[in-house]
Scaffold this active site. Structure first.
Site, PDB file in Angstrom:
ATOM      1  CE1 TYR A 155      16.695  69.769  39.951  1.00 57.79           C
ATOM      2  CE2 TYR A 155      16.817  71.168  37.892  1.00 57.79           C
ATOM      3  CZ  TYR A 155      17.097  70.094  38.537  1.00 57.79           C
ATOM      4  OH  TYR A 155      18.323  69.576  38.052  1.00 57.79           O
ATOM      5  CE  LYS A 162      21.030  69.727  36.081  1.00 63.26           C
ATOM      6  NZ  LYS A 162      22.226  69.043  35.764  1.00 63.26           N
TER       7      LYS A 162
END
Length: 256
Positions: A155, A162
């Site tokens: 990720y 995020k």
């Protein structure tokens, strides 16, 4: 009667019918809301086509959340269909998979990182403030995150984006609470959406949920996530803001 009867909801970032945004728009309509959806650029044509698959075909608004002109004209465009908004869904994120994902954290170039943070995090502020004049009686803003409290395989810089999104939501909750505007996020487990397919190594991430989620996890079912978003859009969470609601089968609470 539904929990969103009479509510006017903008779902920003609807592309495919496999997306969380699409599922949210569908559940919101089923719960009585008047829904508008948005997208921009080449994806706008796709959005207009898949809009016909919703229970009621909604208006489709062109909106690039990184374009100041688009944001400035948003109240006027929304006003062509409804006289205000009660809820806004931020289902928007982007990180260049070729430079920022799949084990490329140490090499990620700043221009691409800056774009990912702007599109995925800063845009929550941009979208919310653009819609603020339409939410005169207060309302609910709900965004989508993927648990940024830990580092995940593959990720990489999207995890950083995020984390910025989660912090942004808390500051928005602080500043807009006095106006009756609630700001919350839903942290979903991995779902097989268009965005997920762009993540190199997504399968490694996805496989963890099969054995560690106490409730189990269906990565093809956006329904539970959409229902959580709609619950936060409703009047059933009148005193909840700055919160992150996990919809991940309980994975986040397990140590191993």
């Amino acid at each position: 009667m539904g929990i969103l009867d009479g509510k006017r909801i903008l779902v920003a970032g609807v592309t495919m019918d496999s997306s969380i945004g699409f599922a949210t728009a569908k559940v919101a309509q089923e719960q009585g809301a008047t829904v508008l959806i948005s997208n921009f650029g080449r994806a706008l044509g796709i959005t207009k086509r898949i809009a016909k698959r919703l229970p009621v075909e909604p208006p489709v608004i062109e909106l690039d959340v990184t374009d100041e002109e688009h944001l400035a004209r948003l109240p006027e465009l929304v006003g062509e269909h409804v006289d205000g908004l009660d809820g806004v869904v931020h289902s928007i994120a982007f990180g260049n998979p070729e430079t920022l994902l799949g084990g490329k954290f140490l090499e990620g170039p700043w221009p691409d990182v800056a774009q990912a943070v702007q599109v995925s995090a800063y845009s929550l502020k941009s979208l919310t403030t653009a819609c603020r004049p339409l939410m005169g009686q207060g309302g609910s803003v709900v965004g989508m995150t993927f648990d940024a409290t830990v580092a995940w395989p593959a990720y990489d810089w999207m995890g950083v984006a995020k984390a910025a999104l989660e912090s942004t939501s808390r500051y928005l909750a602080r500043d807009l609470g006095p106006e009756g505007i609630r700001v919350n996020l839903v942290s979903a487990g991995p779902l097989k959406t268009l965005a997920a397919k762009a993540i190199p190594g997504f399968e490694e991430l996805d496989s963890m949920w099969a054995t560690r989620s106490p409730l189990g996890w269906d990565n093809t079912d956006q329904g539970p996530t959409a229902k959580a978003v709609c619950a936060l859009l409703s009047d059933f969470f009148p005193a909840t803001t700055g919160e992150i609601v996990h919809v991940d089968g309980g994975f986040h609470a397990m140590g191993a």
